[in-house]
Design an enzyme around this catalytic site. Structure first.
Site: not given
Length: 315
Positions: A206, A264, A9-10, A122
Site C-alpha cells: 500500500k 514505508k 490496515g491496522n 507481504k
C-alpha cells in the site's frame, strides 16, 4: 495543497481485535477524526491498507465448501476496497458536510516478470504464535514469516508501476472531491501481449503504491500514517532513537524490517527523490501535527522542514 495520505490496515483493525464490522467501523471513525482537519483545508486523497481484512476474507474463502477453489487475491482485494472504502466514505461525508467524497475501486499495474512472485514477503491476515503459523503453513500450503513478536502469512508483493485509474482520480480531485482509493495498494493486474488487463495472485504494498500515485498526481506532500509515532533508529535494540528529520540518503543508510517499516521508508525516499517535495511517516492521530512539522519523521531533500509554509503555495 494536495496531500496524499495512507492509513494502515491496522488502523482499522488493531492487533488482537475481533474483525467484527462494528469494531472496524468505529476504528474508521477515529481515523477520519484525525484526517478531517486536513481534508477541510486541503485537497486530499486517502489510501488504506487491507492486510488484516484480506487475510480474513482469504480464510473464509478457503473454508467455504460451496467454492470449488478459493477466490484469488485480486478479487479479495476488490472486496476489501469496497468494504473499507464504504466505511471511510461515509465517515468523511458525516465529518465534512457539503464536501463531495468518492471511494473508488482501482487497479495497480505490476509486471508479470516481477521477482516478488517467487519470494512472498507481504504480511496478510491474523497474527499467530509460531507453532500455529507453522501448522497452518503445512495444512494450507501457506508461507509464513515472523512479524514482530508474532507470525503471519506472507504472499507475493510485486512493485507497483502505475495506478490504472490515475486520470479519473485526478479529475475527481480537480472537481473538489476527497478521494478514497488504492485500497490495499490497489487490485494487482498485469497487461497481456494484447494490452488487456488481468488480475494476479498478489497483494501490492500500500505504501509503495501510494507513493507512485502521489507522484503521478503531483502531490505536495505524502503522509504515511501508522501505529508508531516515528521511524525508530535501532528499533528493538538497547538504545532506540526516533528520527524526526531526514533526507532520503540518510534514511537509506539505515536498516529497517523488509515486511513492515522497510516499504514505508522506501516509499517516502522514492517520492522525495522524484519530486523534491515532502514525505513523512508517523502516527495516525498526529496527522495534522506531522504536516505542521511537530511530529513524526519528516523527509525532505535537505532534511529540514519548518512547517507548511516551506511547501508549495495553495493551488
Amino acid at each position: 495543497m494536495r496531500l496524499v495520505i495512507a492509513i494502515g490496515g491496522n488502523a482499522l483493525l488493531e492487533r488482537g481485535q475481533r474483525p467484527d464490522a462494528a469494531i472496524q467501523r468505529a476504528n474508521a471513525l477515529r481515523a477520519v477524526a484525525a484526517l478531517a482537519p486536513l481534508a477541510a483545508e486541503h485537497e486530499v486523497v486517502v489510501t488504506h491498507g487491507n492486510g488484516p481484512q484480506v487475510g480474513m476474507l482469504a480464510l473464509q474463502s478457503a473454508a467455504d465448501p460451496a467454492l470449488a477453489v478459493p477466490y484469488p487475491f485480486d478479487v479479495l482485494g476488490a472486496q476489501t476496497q469496497g468494504m473499507i472504502g464504504y466505511w471511510l466514505l461515509q465517515a468523511l461525508q458525516n465529518a465534512l458536510p457539503g464536501r463531495q467524497v468518492a471511494a473508488i475501486l482501482d487497479q495497480t499495474l505490476v509486471s508479470a516478470a516481477d521477482p516478488a512472485f517467487g519470494a512472498p514477503s507481504k504480511f496478510v491476515g491474523a497474527v499467530y504464535d509460531e507453532p500455529t503459523a507453522r501448522r497452518f503453513a503445512a495444512e494450507r500450503g501457506w508461507q509464513v514469516a515472523r512479524d514482530g513478536a508474532a507470525w503471519r502469512r506472507v504472499v507475493p508483493s510485486p512493485q507497483p508501476q502505475r495506478v490504472v485509474e490515475t486520470r479519473i482520480i485526478r479529475q475527481l480531485l480537480d472537481g473538489g472531491s476527497i478521494v478514497v482509493c488504492a485500497g490495499g495498494g490497489g487490485i494487482p493486474v498485469i497487461r497481456d501481449d494484447n494490452g488487456r488487463l488481468a488480475g494476479v495472485e498478489a497483494v501490492v504494498d500500500k505504501d509503495l503504491a501510494t507513493a507512485v500515485l502521489a507522484e503521478s498526481l503531483d502531490a505536495d506532500a505524502l503522509l504515511l500514517l501508522t501505529d508508531v509515532s516515528a521511524v525508530i533508529r535501532g528499533f528493538g535494540g538497547p538504545d532506540p532513537q526516533p528520527i524526526t528529520r531526514s533526507t532520503p540518503a540518510e534514511l537509506r543508510r539505515e536498516r529497517f524490517p523488509a515486511g513492515s517499516m522497510g516499504p514505508k521508508v522506501e516509499a517516502v525516499c522514492r517520492f522525495v527523490e522524484l519530486t523534491g517535495d515532502l514525505a513523512a511517516i508517523g502516527a495516525l492521530e498526529d496527522a495534522a501535527a506531522i504536516l505542521a512539522g511537530k511530529a513524526g519523521t519528516v523527509v525532505t531533500p535537505g532534511g529540514d522542514y519548518g512547517g507548511p509554509h516551506d511547501l508549495h503555495p495553495p493551488r
